[in-house]
Design a protein around this motif. Structure first.
Motif, mmCIF file in Angstrom:
data_model
loop_
_atom_site.group_PDB
_atom_site.id
_atom_site.type_symbol
_atom_site.label_atom_id
_atom_site.label_comp_id
_atom_site.label_asym_id
_atom_site.label_seq_id
_atom_site.Cartn_x
_atom_site.Cartn_y
_atom_site.Cartn_z
ATOM 1 N N ASP A 178 2.913 3.274 -8.052
ATOM 2 C CA ASP A 178 1.871 3.002 -7.058
ATOM 3 C C ASP A 178 1.838 1.504 -6.766
ATOM 4 O OD1 ASP A 178 -0.128 3.557 -5.278
ATOM 5 O OD2 ASP A 178 -1.728 3.640 -6.776
ATOM 6 N N GLY A 179 1.918 1.145 -5.497
ATOM 7 C CA GLY A 179 1.912 -0.266 -5.101
ATOM 8 C C GLY A 179 3.297 -0.892 -5.068
ATOM 9 N N ASP A 201 4.240 14.212 -3.098
ATOM 10 C CA ASP A 201 3.865 15.089 -4.216
ATOM 11 C C ASP A 201 4.230 16.521 -3.847
ATOM 12 O OD1 ASP A 201 2.628 16.698 -6.056
ATOM 13 O OD2 ASP A 201 0.695 15.671 -6.000
ATOM 14 N N ILE A 229 0.437 8.280 -0.207
ATOM 15 C CA ILE A 229 0.705 9.464 -1.032
ATOM 16 C C ILE A 229 0.428 10.711 -0.206
ATOM 17 C CG2 ILE A 229 0.111 10.703 -3.158
ATOM 18 C CD1 ILE A 229 -0.740 7.934 -4.309
ATOM 19 N N ASN A 244 0.853 -1.183 0.000
ATOM 20 C CA ASN A 244 0.000 0.000 0.000
ATOM 21 C C ASN A 244 0.892 1.238 0.000
ATOM 22 O OD1 ASN A 244 -2.201 1.689 0.282
ATOM 23 N ND2 ASN A 244 -2.086 1.612 2.522
ATOM 24 N N THR A 245 0.788 2.051 -1.033
ATOM 25 C CA THR A 245 1.640 3.238 -1.151
ATOM 26 C C THR A 245 0.949 4.446 -0.522
ATOM 27 O OG1 THR A 245 2.596 2.381 -3.190
ATOM 28 C CG2 THR A 245 2.815 4.754 -2.799
ATOM 29 N N ILE A 275 3.060 8.158 -9.790
ATOM 30 C CA ILE A 275 1.956 7.282 -9.367
ATOM 31 C C ILE A 275 1.679 6.240 -10.459
ATOM 32 C CG2 ILE A 275 -0.521 7.250 -8.799
ATOM 33 C CD1 ILE A 275 -0.015 10.084 -7.505
ATOM 34 N N GLU A 276 1.703 6.691 -11.715
ATOM 35 C CA GLU A 276 1.508 5.792 -12.871
ATOM 36 C C GLU A 276 2.448 4.587 -12.806
ATOM 37 O OE1 GLU A 276 0.688 8.581 -16.455
ATOM 38 O OE2 GLU A 276 2.481 7.434 -16.955
ATOM 39 N N ILE A 313 4.948 8.148 -1.690
ATOM 40 C CA ILE A 313 5.208 9.118 -2.761
ATOM 41 C C ILE A 313 4.910 10.500 -2.201
ATOM 42 C CG2 ILE A 313 4.492 9.964 -5.043
ATOM 43 C CD1 ILE A 313 3.715 7.014 -5.732
#
Ligand code: AMP
Ligand code: MG
Length: 354
Positions: free
Chosen positions: A165-166, A173, A5, A2-3, A161-162, A171
């Motif tokens: 992610d995962g 921003d 953000i 689980n990322t 994210i593209e 991440i």
């Protein structure tokens, strides 16, 4: 995985976010964060195990070393054997900023981080979020660009994210980056500094300060033959296909009127075959193209705008699902050298004179 953000302003940095990121790095995790060049994918560079996770998340070949990011010069002393006089001059002028220097490494830097080399690449970034995260981690952060290996480097959090992610713990921003292409890499271990990868800090800027400067031949090569099959680039990463959009990209070089004419003709032919065409134009030329998905990369009056637009455009064409991309070329000097170096690699060296 689980990322997490989190968002922060790039100037007014949210220290809660920074401290969370620092804690993730300290415990051996992965954090993607903005720098002034592109987004980086960071891990504790002094831990071979943590560095290993970067290679895995990116799908990066293990012989392609990582750049260590520092937030003060004390950190540099911990990782390099000596700072040659010319390196000192460059550091005084361009650090913090978009310049990476190659030094002989101290034993404490794991070979996993340096891809087995006895040298280490070091950068002191100027982006406030990057600096604060390194400080909070209290260790040099190994950070390549935060893209899947081979894809265009991320210039905004959405790109990260593209791709990630995962695959990463966190991440951060911090908005769009300012420069948009990776740092200039300069090897300062020999008598004469050598540019291994062109970037925002140009050859002329380096020459003004330290005199003669060499350029690795992969930087200027326009064909694979010019590089030569046996030649090993000094920056191992330069040998890999990079920055590649999904569609086949071809560049057209010559007087701009010829380039526009040829691309217009090819676009009509290609579209009649049922294919979707993308065209990389500039503010000055975008209205001259008659068909296809025409996107302006920036203005020829300001090369920095082209650098900033480059990777985003390549990703946008992926989203638009074009089959073929035709591109104009750019002057091969100053910042243009870095732009052309990236575009030629994205094009897999397909460049035609018209
Ligand atoms: P990236 O972080 O994606 O910008 O890639 C880092 C670049 O730095 C790659 O091209 C690496 O090959 C290069 N690099 C990292 N460490 C070294 C080193 N010790 N010597 C030469 N090139 C290096
Ligand atoms: Mg990269």
């Amino acid at each position: 995985m689980n990322t997490i953000i989190r968002t922060t302003d790039s100037e007014n940095v949210n220290m809660e976010v920074v401290n969370e990121a620092g804690a993730v790095i300290k415990r051996g995790g992965l954090v993607a964060f903005p720098t002034e060049t592109v987004y980086g994918l960071g891990a504790d560079g002094m831990s071979g195990e943590a560095s290993d996770k970067i290679y895995e998340a990116k799908g990066r070949p293990s012989d392609n070393p990582l750049i260590l990011h520092i937030s003060d010069l004390e950190m540099l002393d911990k990782i390099v054997c000596e700072v040659p006089p010319k390196a000192k001059i460059l550091m005084d002028n361009f650090w913090p900023g978009p310049m990476t220097l190659i030094f002989n490494k101290k034993a404490e830097v794991p070979y996993k981080t340096t891809g087995g080399l006895d040298t280490v690449a070091v950068r002191f970034p100027s982006h406030k979020v990057a600096i604060e995260i390194i400080k909070a981690a209290g260790t040099p952060i190994a950070a390549p660009s935060a893209n899947t290996s081979g894809r265009p480097s991320p210039t905004k959090a959405a790109h990260v994210i593209e791709d990630m992610d995962g695959r990463v713990d966190m991440i951060v921003d911090g908005g769009d980056v300012g420069i948009g292409i990776e740092s200039t890499i300069i090897d300062v271990t020999g008598d004469i500094p050598m540019i291994l990868r062109p970037g925002y800090i140009t050859k002329a800027m380096v020459e003004d300060l330290v005199g003669e400067v060499l350029v690795d031949r992969v930087v200027v090569a326009k064909t694979i033959e010019e590089i030569g099959g046996e030649y090993k680039p000094k920056a191992p990463g330069m040998k890999y296909r990079h920055y590649a959009p999904k569609a086949e990209l071809t560049m057209y070089e010559g007087p701009i009127e010829n380039v526009i004419g040829v691309i217009n003709k090819l676009a009509v032919e290609t579209i009649s075959q049922g294919k979707k065409v993308g065209i990389i134009a500039t503010d000055e030329t975008k209205d001259r193209y008659e068909s296809g998905q025409v996107v302006s990369i920036g203005t020829r009056r300001d090369e920095a705008s082209i650098a900033r637009g480059l990777y985003g455009i390549l990703r946008d064409f992926d989203t638009m699902d074009v089959d073929v991309i035709y591109s104009e070329t750019f002057y091969d000097d100053d910042l243009g050298q870095a732009i052309m170096n990236r575009l030629i690699k994205a094009a897999g060296y397909r460049i035609e004179s018209v």
